[in-house]
Motif scaffolding. Structure first.
Motif, PDB file in Angstrom:
ATOM      1  N   MET A 139       0.814  -1.217   0.000  1.00  0.00           N
ATOM      2  CA  MET A 139       0.000   0.000   0.000  1.00  0.00           C
ATOM      3  C   MET A 139       0.848   1.269   0.000  1.00  0.00           C
ATOM      4  O   MET A 139       0.360   2.351  -0.311  1.00  0.00           O
ATOM      5  N   GLN A 140       2.140   1.136   0.348  1.00  0.00           N
ATOM      6  CA  GLN A 140       3.007   2.303   0.440  1.00  0.00           C
ATOM      7  C   GLN A 140       4.256   2.105  -0.418  1.00  0.00           C
ATOM      8  O   GLN A 140       4.735   0.983  -0.576  1.00  0.00           O
ATOM      9  N   TYR A 141       4.761   3.214  -0.945  1.00  0.00           N
ATOM     10  CA  TYR A 141       6.006   3.171  -1.695  1.00  0.00           C
ATOM     11  C   TYR A 141       6.762   4.470  -1.475  1.00  0.00           C
ATOM     12  O   TYR A 141       6.211   5.472  -1.016  1.00  0.00           O
ATOM     13  N   GLU A 142       8.043   4.451  -1.780  1.00  0.00           N
ATOM     14  CA  GLU A 142       8.849   5.659  -1.722  1.00  0.00           C
ATOM     15  C   GLU A 142       9.818   5.684  -2.889  1.00  0.00           C
ATOM     16  O   GLU A 142      10.237   4.638  -3.395  1.00  0.00           O
ATOM     17  N   GLU A 143      10.132   6.867  -3.346  1.00  0.00           N
ATOM     18  CA  GLU A 143      11.092   7.030  -4.429  1.00  0.00           C
ATOM     19  C   GLU A 143      12.485   6.637  -3.939  1.00  0.00           C
ATOM     20  O   GLU A 143      12.961   7.169  -2.940  1.00  0.00           O
ATOM     21  N   PHE A 144      13.118   5.703  -4.621  1.00  0.00           N
ATOM     22  CA  PHE A 144      14.483   5.333  -4.265  1.00  0.00           C
ATOM     23  C   PHE A 144      15.480   6.150  -5.075  1.00  0.00           C
ATOM     24  O   PHE A 144      16.387   6.762  -4.539  1.00  0.00           O
ATOM     25  N   CYS A 145      15.306   6.162  -6.385  1.00  0.00           N
ATOM     26  CA  CYS A 145      16.184   6.962  -7.235  1.00  0.00           C
ATOM     27  C   CYS A 145      15.617   7.029  -8.648  1.00  0.00           C
ATOM     28  O   CYS A 145      14.759   6.234  -9.035  1.00  0.00           O
ATOM     29  N   VAL A 146      16.100   7.990  -9.406  1.00  0.00           N
ATOM     30  CA  VAL A 146      15.845   8.072 -10.839  1.00  0.00           C
ATOM     31  C   VAL A 146      17.211   8.037 -11.527  1.00  0.00           C
ATOM     32  O   VAL A 146      18.020   8.954 -11.358  1.00  0.00           O
ATOM     33  N   LEU A 147      17.475   6.966 -12.235  1.00  0.00           N
ATOM     34  CA  LEU A 147      18.767   6.783 -12.887  1.00  0.00           C
ATOM     35  C   LEU A 147      18.724   7.365 -14.295  1.00  0.00           C
ATOM     36  O   LEU A 147      17.872   6.982 -15.101  1.00  0.00           O
ATOM     37  N   LYS A 148      19.615   8.267 -14.585  1.00  0.00           N
ATOM     38  CA  LYS A 148      19.721   8.830 -15.933  1.00  0.00           C
ATOM     39  C   LYS A 148      20.707   7.980 -16.714  1.00  0.00           C
ATOM     40  O   LYS A 148      21.781   8.419 -17.135  1.00  0.00           O
ATOM     41  N   THR A 149      20.310   6.731 -16.917  1.00  0.00           N
ATOM     42  CA  THR A 149      21.223   5.711 -17.423  1.00  0.00           C
ATOM     43  C   THR A 149      21.450   5.796 -18.918  1.00  0.00           C
ATOM     44  O   THR A 149      22.579   5.686 -19.395  1.00  0.00           O
ATOM     45  N   HIS A 150      20.366   5.980 -19.683  1.00  0.00           N
ATOM     46  CA  HIS A 150      20.449   5.919 -21.138  1.00  0.00           C
ATOM     47  C   HIS A 150      20.007   7.235 -21.767  1.00  0.00           C
ATOM     48  O   HIS A 150      19.435   8.104 -21.100  1.00  0.00           O
ATOM     49  N   THR A 151      20.247   7.347 -23.069  1.00  0.00           N
ATOM     50  CA  THR A 151      19.853   8.547 -23.815  1.00  0.00           C
ATOM     51  C   THR A 151      18.695   8.278 -24.763  1.00  0.00           C
ATOM     52  O   THR A 151      18.293   9.169 -25.515  1.00  0.00           O
ATOM     53  N   ALA A 152      18.173   7.056 -24.733  1.00  0.00           N
ATOM     54  CA  ALA A 152      17.030   6.699 -25.577  1.00  0.00           C
ATOM     55  C   ALA A 152      16.173   5.700 -24.818  1.00  0.00           C
ATOM     56  O   ALA A 152      16.515   5.268 -23.712  1.00  0.00           O
ATOM     57  N   ARG A 153      15.047   5.323 -25.388  1.00  0.00           N
ATOM     58  CA  ARG A 153      14.052   4.473 -24.736  1.00  0.00           C
ATOM     59  C   ARG A 153      14.664   3.210 -24.133  1.00  0.00           C
ATOM     60  O   ARG A 153      15.379   2.464 -24.793  1.00  0.00           O
ATOM     61  N   VAL A 154      14.367   2.966 -22.856  1.00  0.00           N
ATOM     62  CA  VAL A 154      14.821   1.761 -22.172  1.00  0.00           C
ATOM     63  C   VAL A 154      13.958   0.587 -22.624  1.00  0.00           C
ATOM     64  O   VAL A 154      12.728   0.644 -22.550  1.00  0.00           O
ATOM     65  N   MET A 155      14.612  -0.504 -23.070  1.00  0.00           N
ATOM     66  CA  MET A 155      13.880  -1.620 -23.655  1.00  0.00           C
ATOM     67  C   MET A 155      13.929  -2.898 -22.816  1.00  0.00           C
ATOM     68  O   MET A 155      13.126  -3.806 -23.012  1.00  0.00           O
ATOM     69  N   GLY A 156      14.875  -2.988 -21.894  1.00  0.00           N
ATOM     70  CA  GLY A 156      14.973  -4.191 -21.072  1.00  0.00           C
ATOM     71  C   GLY A 156      15.712  -3.897 -19.783  1.00  0.00           C
ATOM     72  O   GLY A 156      16.716  -3.189 -19.789  1.00  0.00           O
ATOM     73  N   ILE A 157      15.202  -4.410 -18.650  1.00  0.00           N
ATOM     74  CA  ILE A 157      15.846  -4.201 -17.360  1.00  0.00           C
ATOM     75  C   ILE A 157      15.746  -5.466 -16.512  1.00  0.00           C
ATOM     76  O   ILE A 157      14.837  -6.272 -16.678  1.00  0.00           O
ATOM     77  N   ALA A 158      16.723  -5.635 -15.607  1.00  0.00           N
ATOM     78  CA  ALA A 158      16.722  -6.741 -14.653  1.00  0.00           C
ATOM     79  C   ALA A 158      17.396  -6.265 -13.376  1.00  0.00           C
ATOM     80  O   ALA A 158      18.333  -5.465 -13.418  1.00  0.00           O
ATOM     81  N   LEU A 159      16.904  -6.747 -12.236  1.00  0.00           N
ATOM     82  CA  LEU A 159      17.455  -6.396 -10.925  1.00  0.00           C
ATOM     83  C   LEU A 159      18.099  -7.617 -10.291  1.00  0.00           C
ATOM     84  O   LEU A 159      17.580  -8.735 -10.409  1.00  0.00           O
ATOM     85  N   ASP A 160      19.231  -7.411  -9.609  1.00  0.00           N
ATOM     86  CA  ASP A 160      19.917  -8.485  -8.911  1.00  0.00           C
ATOM     87  C   ASP A 160      20.197  -8.031  -7.481  1.00  0.00           C
ATOM     88  O   ASP A 160      20.934  -7.063  -7.271  1.00  0.00           O
ATOM     89  N   ALA A 161      19.618  -8.734  -6.498  1.00  0.00           N
ATOM     90  CA  ALA A 161      19.768  -8.337  -5.094  1.00  0.00           C
ATOM     91  C   ALA A 161      21.174  -8.615  -4.578  1.00  0.00           C
ATOM     92  O   ALA A 161      21.735  -7.816  -3.818  1.00  0.00           O
ATOM     93  N   LYS A 162      21.764  -9.746  -4.953  1.00  0.00           N
ATOM     94  CA  LYS A 162      23.100 -10.088  -4.469  1.00  0.00           C
ATOM     95  C   LYS A 162      24.146  -9.102  -4.952  1.00  0.00           C
ATOM     96  O   LYS A 162      25.052  -8.725  -4.217  1.00  0.00           O
ATOM     97  N   LYS A 163      24.030  -8.688  -6.199  1.00  0.00           N
ATOM     98  CA  LYS A 163      24.972  -7.729  -6.758  1.00  0.00           C
ATOM     99  C   LYS A 163      24.556  -6.285  -6.480  1.00  0.00           C
ATOM    100  O   LYS A 163      25.320  -5.357  -6.763  1.00  0.00           O
ATOM    101  N   ASN A 164      23.337  -6.125  -5.956  1.00  0.00           N
ATOM    102  CA  ASN A 164      22.761  -4.796  -5.723  1.00  0.00           C
ATOM    103  C   ASN A 164      22.896  -3.922  -6.972  1.00  0.00           C
ATOM    104  O   ASN A 164      23.328  -2.776  -6.919  1.00  0.00           O
TER     105      ASN A 164
END
Length: 331
Positions: A139-164
């Motif tokens: 029911m609740q969320y908070e902004e963690f960050c906004v990454l200015k990673t790319h210069t064009a449309r992001v097409m694929g993402i994956a998260l890894d907890a061990k590697k953070n």
């Protein structure tokens, strides 16, 4: 995987729609369903080109203009629902928990249960990361960050907890790995000369599969620093590859492309990726958007821009069933 061209005894599925979540304010770009907690994350975007252009002009703030606060024209949104099945009945209930709007299109989603984080890949190349409270039943969320990673449309993402870390590809032809603690990319690899269209992360075997806009699949070994290109495989398509599905048991990859080509690649066991090769393909309808693999039935399932969903039996490479489940076109 046996491609038996003479098998005629296959049982064809008879899909039946059991529920429809209708009247969404924008078109669906991506979704994630959290099993166990029955939470549905939906990435929505305005699919009309004219609306997007109008919103872009309205949302731009020029240097000589004063900031107008947080008001913006919405062309993207994140909707969160809780699904509650009613036992003993055929009724299905979806309760909207919260909504977050954006001045740009949302494109792809990734949820990581260990990090309790949702990453949203945006049309402008940014990645919005939200921490969602599972203790408060989402029911609740908070902004963690906004990454200015790319210069064009992001097409694929994956998260890894061990590697953070967060792994991402975009239409700027870059594959990046970003450390979530420092919020900076420590790996920035240009790949080929065509836009990158999707990413599949295999954490257990430390590898990533990347698709591009001219029919190529790139396999990278992430145990190497920087990641090492193990193999580039050309599929039967020369068009945009939209998605891939992996059979981790038999080590096969299935891809679908906008020109309708469905390709089957054999990877061998993990560690043998350099021997990956294409072993077959078949032509389906144009504008394939997504692909799935159902190992129990040895079926490839392909979704199309037209709303059609096609089931392919790999035993005979024939269409087992066509269902026009939707009538929404996306761009």
């Amino acid at each position: 995987l046996e491609l038996d061209l003479h098998n005629t005894g296959a049982n064809h599925p008879s899909p039946k729609k059991i529920f429809e979540l209708a009247d969404l304010p924008l078109g669906v770009r991506d979704f994630v369903f959290v099993e166990g907690d029955n939470i549905l994350f939906l990435a929505l975007s305005d699919m009309k080109i004219a609306s997007r252009i109008d919103a872009y002009i309205t949302n731009v703030t020029f240097p000589w203009e004063k900031q107008s606060g947080s008001t913006h024209v919405t062309v993207g949104a994140l909707l969160v629902y809780r699904y509650t099945p009613k036992e003993g009945t055929k009724e299905h209930k979806f309760d909207r928990l919260w909504v977050k709007s954006y001045p740009v299109q949302t494109n792809v989603l990734c949820w990581n249960q260990a990090l309790k984080m949702l990453a949203i890949g945006m049309d402008d190349g940014k990645i919005n990361c939200l921490k969602v409270s599972t203790e408060h039943k989402y029911m609740q969320y908070e902004e963690f960050c906004v990454l200015k990673t790319h210069t064009a449309r992001v097409m694929g993402i994956a998260l890894d907890a061990k590697k953070n870390s967060i792994f991402s590809v975009a239409e700027d032809m870059k594959f990046k790995i970003t450390d979530l603690s420092y919020q900076e990319a420590h790996t920035d690899l240009p790949i080929g000369t065509a836009q990158l269209k999707n990413l599949e992360y295999d954490a257990e075997n430390e590898r990533v599969f990347i698709l591009n806009g001219t029919g190529s699949v790139f396999i990278y070994n992430l145990a190497e620093k920087p990641p090492k290109l193990v193999k580039q495989v050309e599929t039967g398509s020369t068009g945009i590859l939209r998605e891939l599905a992996i059979d981790y048991t038999s080590n096969y990859i299935f891809t679908c492309a906008m020109d309708g080509m469905i390709s089957i690649l054999e990877t061998g066991k993990p560690g043998k990726d350099r021997f990956t090769k294409m072993i077959g393909n078949m032509k389906g309808a144009d504008n394939a958007r997504c692909i799935g693999w159902r190992p129990s039935k040895q079926e490839i399932i392909v979704g199309y821009e037209s709303g059609q969903v096609t089931f392919w039996k790999t035993q005979d490479l024939q269409v087992a069933c066509n269902e026009n489940l939707y009538q929404v076109r996306c761009f």
